[in-house]
Scaffold this active site. Structure first.
Site, PDB file in Angstrom:
ATOM      1  N   HIS A 125       0.844  -1.194   0.000  1.00 27.07           N
ATOM      2  CA  HIS A 125       0.000   0.000   0.000  1.00 27.07           C
ATOM      3  C   HIS A 125       0.879   1.243   0.000  1.00 27.07           C
ATOM      4  O   HIS A 125       1.094   1.854  -1.037  1.00 27.07           O
ATOM      5  CB  HIS A 125      -0.956  -0.027   1.213  1.00 27.07           C
ATOM      6  CG  HIS A 125      -1.873   1.161   1.279  1.00 27.07           C
ATOM      7  ND1 HIS A 125      -2.175   1.794   2.453  1.00 27.07           N
ATOM      8  CD2 HIS A 125      -2.537   1.820   0.306  1.00 27.07           C
ATOM      9  CE1 HIS A 125      -3.001   2.796   2.200  1.00 27.07           C
ATOM     10  NE2 HIS A 125      -3.243   2.827   0.896  1.00 27.07           N
ATOM     11  N   CYS A 144      -0.483   0.435   9.716  1.00 25.51           N
ATOM     12  CA  CYS A 144      -0.763   1.792   9.231  1.00 25.51           C
ATOM     13  C   CYS A 144      -2.193   1.931   8.711  1.00 25.51           C
ATOM     14  O   CYS A 144      -2.925   2.805   9.138  1.00 25.51           O
ATOM     15  CB  CYS A 144       0.214   2.178   8.127  1.00 25.51           C
ATOM     16  SG  CYS A 144       1.896   2.321   8.735  1.00 25.51           S
ATOM     17  N   HIS A 145      -2.555   1.062   7.740  1.00 26.38           N
ATOM     18  CA  HIS A 145      -3.855   1.258   7.104  1.00 26.38           C
ATOM     19  C   HIS A 145      -4.679  -0.018   7.062  1.00 26.38           C
ATOM     20  O   HIS A 145      -5.601  -0.149   6.280  1.00 26.38           O
ATOM     21  CB  HIS A 145      -3.685   1.835   5.696  1.00 26.38           C
ATOM     22  CG  HIS A 145      -2.830   3.056   5.681  1.00 26.38           C
ATOM     23  ND1 HIS A 145      -1.508   3.032   5.323  1.00 26.38           N
ATOM     24  CD2 HIS A 145      -3.106   4.336   6.037  1.00 26.38           C
ATOM     25  CE1 HIS A 145      -0.988   4.248   5.449  1.00 26.38           C
ATOM     26  NE2 HIS A 145      -1.949   5.059   5.873  1.00 26.38           N
ATOM     27  N   GLY A 146      -4.278  -1.036   7.846  1.00 18.74           N
ATOM     28  CA  GLY A 146      -5.126  -2.207   8.049  1.00 18.74           C
ATOM     29  C   GLY A 146      -5.092  -3.267   6.981  1.00 18.74           C
ATOM     30  O   GLY A 146      -5.993  -4.114   6.934  1.00 18.74           O
ATOM     31  N   PRO A 159      -6.414  -1.953   2.047  1.00 21.64           N
ATOM     32  CA  PRO A 159      -6.174  -1.134   0.861  1.00 21.64           C
ATOM     33  C   PRO A 159      -4.995  -1.572  -0.021  1.00 21.64           C
ATOM     34  O   PRO A 159      -4.875  -1.066  -1.138  1.00 21.64           O
ATOM     35  CB  PRO A 159      -5.904   0.250   1.450  1.00 21.64           C
ATOM     36  CG  PRO A 159      -5.352  -0.022   2.806  1.00 21.64           C
ATOM     37  CD  PRO A 159      -6.009  -1.285   3.290  1.00 21.64           C
TER      38      PRO A 159
END
Lengths: 180, 281, 434
Positions: A125, A144-146, A159
């Site tokens: 990502h 950070c963003h799963g 993501p």
């Protein structure tokens, strides 16, 4: 070029030879400029001390089943995971239709060395380093963003667009791997 | 005409100017050091691969037990223009050495080709303590950190012959310059050794080489004598390579560049003459 | 030289640009049409050679800065890293280091040309002063650059030369500490020298622009020193002088390449391959060759002058040797510009050149040695004396007493005379005929 009226023209030069001379000098000059420019650009390329570490050898014999280490290759973190039989089985059992970026477990490892999973440790990502053995798929989860990855490092949720990247590597012996 | 005169004048001026640094060293008390016929001397000189391999053996077996060479990497030993060991040989060689690496388990790991030559002592102080207070200098660029002098007017020639072998000349002279017992009248302090070519003559290093002390590896045995003179030539050559590893490719590029410049200058002269033929000047 | 612009925009784009920023017009006037006397000889090509060298030094310097580390424990090794590991680094580094020497060789020739042909005389005083200023900037830049490799000579040059400022009464020590950023030359000094060494060349480039501006107002001087009288005596700068200068630059590059590729260290000193050590001074410390004449003057003053001690005295003479150059346009009283027509001046001039070379020789000699049977200390004093005698006595007085040879009335007359006389004798000697 020089047609200024203030010049004392004595005789008009023969066009053929004159042009040849100017073209030859110009061409040689262009070669010179190119010859000087290339080293000035080439010096920006990775130097010998960096290239010497472009390919590294890593000894796997000290990593027990179920253990991972993170090593440094070309400045990047690389996960080396000695997978358990359960993890391998879990990875193989996943149907391709469930994968966002389909790849079989065989494509993610080297034949005969299926217990070894070697991947660049940056999330696809935005580059954070995922945490090992966590998340819903027993693989890696990025804080950070799963994004979540399974036991073959394939993207399952979140993501990140693609699976964790595999560096070029090959087995020199059963316990020695050359990365890069 | 003034022009011819002034051109000659300017030439003389530039020669004298360019030569001035060499004059600084006149008046040294040490005797003059002979120029040796090095294979890498002059514009056409290149390293002798076999000699570099022999020199490396001398360095590895003798010098490197006290002297560091912190800027030389193992990989350099297989690069073109040097001793040109095979990559396999270099890899095996590097693995024989332990490298200090804070990231490794226990702080040490076997060397790889990318590592630099490990120093025999962990720091300068330890090196001094082990060598009677004298610090063995690092070898990396030592061959360029030493020089010789020639009396006036011979040094002027150096600028035209591109003489850059003062370091190897000095190293060779030094290794062959021990006198034991010291000449009469020379006072040598305890623990020092009289050397003709060392400034001040009292050298901390004991004579490191003796005839037959090193048996050159297969392929080299029999081709050269096993004498101090030969050892010192070989190790001095190796040290020059260590200090200037790209000497051969640099000179090759030099010939191309100068040939190009001469051609271009010739063409530009014709261009200029052609242009100016129209002007009375 | 004031002249009408011959530039006519060729198309609407050029017209559009010309109405807003007439840069093409300006370039055409100053880089192409600029009327240049047609009788300049090859000594006049050194201006272009110097501009070229400034470019070489800036380009190679910017590249070296990409790989260099200005820290006392890393600087030396980072320069070696450039030589060993960076692609083509050995050559680029050698071009920059030898380039400094070639730059100074060219600037000395340029300056001595100006001194011989009286190029500093009215109306070109500001041109000359800017030139001397450029020389001072070059000296400063070169000195700071020499410190960066952080070898033994670098360190001790930095120590000795900054100590010059310590000689200033009362303020010496505070200035010294301010300059070094410490009580001795150390990391702070290295870092600021790196910063300034990067900055100064751009200031030099700006002053070069002024120098050229100041040249283009009165126009070039020329070997006979008689001003241009008509446009028939000039040629446009391009292509006549662009091509001639390019030829000279390429010829200049041949010895330059010789040093870079075959003897990159011969102009330096072996001791600079030993890493800086504040505890040990090398046996002989010598500046780079281009500073030797001034270094000899600094060293020559080994005696106190009244209340001025020998150290301050040395510094005063050292600074004076450069400062006196600023005043040359007013020190030289001769009405005749070119040395060619000054029979007595020539003798003093060539003696001055020889004296300057001798000073360089003495600057390199061991302080307690002898040269030509004279002690270095005595010889240096004699040469220093002549250096100042030339500027302060010879130039002012000679103009009053000397009878110059008859001057040609114009460049045209001189050119015609030259073509009549020797042309028949040696028609092929093209290289010496302009």
């Amino acid at each position: 070029m020089a047609t200024q009226s203030n010049l004392a023209h004595q005789d008009a030069p023969k066009p053929g030879r004159r042009d040849f001379l100017y073209i030859a000098a110009g061409a040689v000059g262009a070669v010179g400029v190119a010859g000087v420019t290339w080293p000035l650009i080439n010096q920006l390329n990775p130097d010998a001390s960096v290239l010497a570490l472009a390919s590294i050898e890593f000894d796997l014999s000290n990593i027990q089943e179920g253990e991972s280490v993170t090593i440094k290759w070309r400045g990047l973190p690389v996960f080396v995971r000695h997978r358990t039989a359960a993890e391998i089985a879990e990875a193989k059992a996943v149907p391709m239709s469930e994968l966002k970026d389909p790849a079989t477990d065989e494509q993610r490892t080297k034949p005969g060395h299926e217990q070894w999973l070697i991947m660049i440790a940056n999330c696809t990502h935005l580059g954070c380093i995922p945490v090992g053995q966590s998340g819903d798929y027993d693989g890696w989860a990025c804080p950070c963003h799963g994004s979540q990855f399974d036991t073959a490092g394939r993207i399952r949720k979140g993501p990140a667009p693609t699976n964790l990247v595999l560096p070029p590597y090959e087995f020199v012996t059963d316990t020695l791997v050359q990365i890069g | 005409m003034i022009k011819t005169k002034s051109i000659i004048g300017a030439l003389l001026v530039s020669i004298l100017f360019a030569a001035a640094p060499a004059m600084a060293q006149e008046g040294h008390a040490t005797p003059e050091i002979k120029k040796e016929p090095w294979s890498f001397a002059g514009p056409f000189g290149t390293y002798d691969r076999n000699q570099l391999q022999r020199g490396f053996q001398v360095f590895k077996e003798v010098c490197s037990s006290c002297h560091s060479a912190r800027l030389m990497a193992f990989r350099n030993l297989s690069e073109p223009g040097g001793p040109e060991f095979t990559e396999g040989q270099v890899k095996a060689l590097a693995a024989e050495y332990e490298i200090t690496d804070p990231d490794a388990e226990g702080g040490k790991r076997p060397g790889i080709a990318a590592d630099r030559w490990p120093s025999p002592f962990t720091n300068d102080q330890e090196a001094r303590d082990a060598n009677g207070g004298a610090l063995p200098p690092d070898f990396s660029v030592l061959a360029k950190a030493r020089g010789t002098t020639q009396p006036f007017p011979w040094w002027i020639l150096n600028y035209f012959t591109a003489y850059s072998e003062g370091g190897p000349d000095y190293i060779h002279a030094l290794l062959n310059g021990y006198v034991d017992p010291p000449p009469e009248g020379a006072e040598v302090p305890e623990g020092k050794h009289y050397n003709t070519y060392f400034p001040g003559h009292a050298l901390g290093m004991a004579p490191p080489l003796s005839d037959g002390a090193i048996t050159y590896e297969e392929g080299e045995s029999g081709s050269v004598p096993l004498t101090v003179d030969q050892y010192s030539r070989d190790v001095a050559s190796f040290m020059m390579w260590m200090a200037e590893p790209h000497l051969v490719s640099r000179k090759e590029a030099g010939f191309q560049v100068i040939a190009f410049l001469v051609l271009f200058a010739g063409l530009m002269y014709l261009v200029k003459r052609k242009l100016w033929s129209r002007v009375e000047h | 030289m004031a002249h009408e612009s011959s530039y006519v925009p060729g198309n609407v784009v050029e017209k559009w640009i010309d109405d807003r920023l007439p840069i093409i017009r300006w370039s055409k006037e100053h880089l192409m049409d600029y009327p240049t006397p047609k009788n300049l000889n090859y000594w006049w090509t050194f201006g272009a050679i110097l501009a070229f060298m400034l470019g070489v030094q800036i380009v190679t310097g910017v590249i070296l800065a990409m790989h260099y580390t200005p820290h006392v424990s890393l600087a030396f090794d980072s320069v070696e890293h450039i030589r060993r590991d960076v692609n083509g680094g050995r050559i680029i580094q050698a071009v920059h280091a030898t380039g400094a020497s070639m730059f100074f060789a060219a600037v000395y020739i340029h300056m001595f040309r100006g001194l011989y042909f009286g190029s500093y005389k009215a109306p070109r005083e500001i041109l000359w002063i800017l030139g001397v200023l450029l020389f001072v900037l070059m000296v400063t830049t070169a000195f700071m650059g020499y410190v960066l490799p952080w070898g033994q000579m670098s360190f001790w040059a930095a120590t000795v030369i900054t100590n010059i400022l310590g000689a200033i009464p009362v303020l010496g020590t505070p200035i010294l500490e301010l300059l070094r950023g410490g009580f001795a030359v150390d990391n702070a000094t290295l870092n600021r020298f790196f910063s300034l060494h990067y900055l100064l060349p751009f200031i030099i480039a700006a002053v070069v622009a002024l120098h050229i501006w100041a040249l283009h107002v009165p126009g070039n001087s020329n070997p006979i020193g008689v001003e241009v009288k008509s446009s028939r005596e000039t040629v446009p700068f391009h292509p006549y002088y662009t091509m001639k200068d390019l030829f000279a630059i390429i010829v200049f590059c041949i010895p330059f390449a010789w040093f870079v590729f075959f003897a990159p260290d011969i102009l330096g000193h072996p001791d600079n391959y030993i890493m800086a050590n504040s505890q040990v001074t090398p046996a002989h410390i010598v500046p780079e060759w281009y500073f030797l004449p001034f270094y000899a003057i600094l060293r020559a003053i080994d005696f106190n002058i009244l209340f001025i001690d020998s150290r301050l005295g040395g510094v005063i003479f050292f600074a004076g040797a450069i400062l006196v150059l600023f005043f040359v346009p007013w020190l030289d009283t001769s009405k005749v510009r070119s040395g060619t027509f000054r029979p007595v001046f020539k003798w003093f001039y060539w003696l001055f050149v020889a004296n300057f070379v001798m000073l360089a020789y003495l600057g390199a000699a061991a302080a307690d040695g002898t040269v030509l049977g004279l002690p270095v200390a005595t010889f240096s004093k004699l040469c220093t004396a002549y250096y100042f005698f030339y500027f302060l006595i010879v130039l002012p007085l000679l103009g009053r007493f000397e009878t110059p040879r008859p001057l040609p009335t114009s460049i045209t007359e001189s050119v015609l005379a030259k073509h009549k006389a020797p042309a028949a004798a040696q028609p092929a000697a093209a290289s010496t005929s302009h």
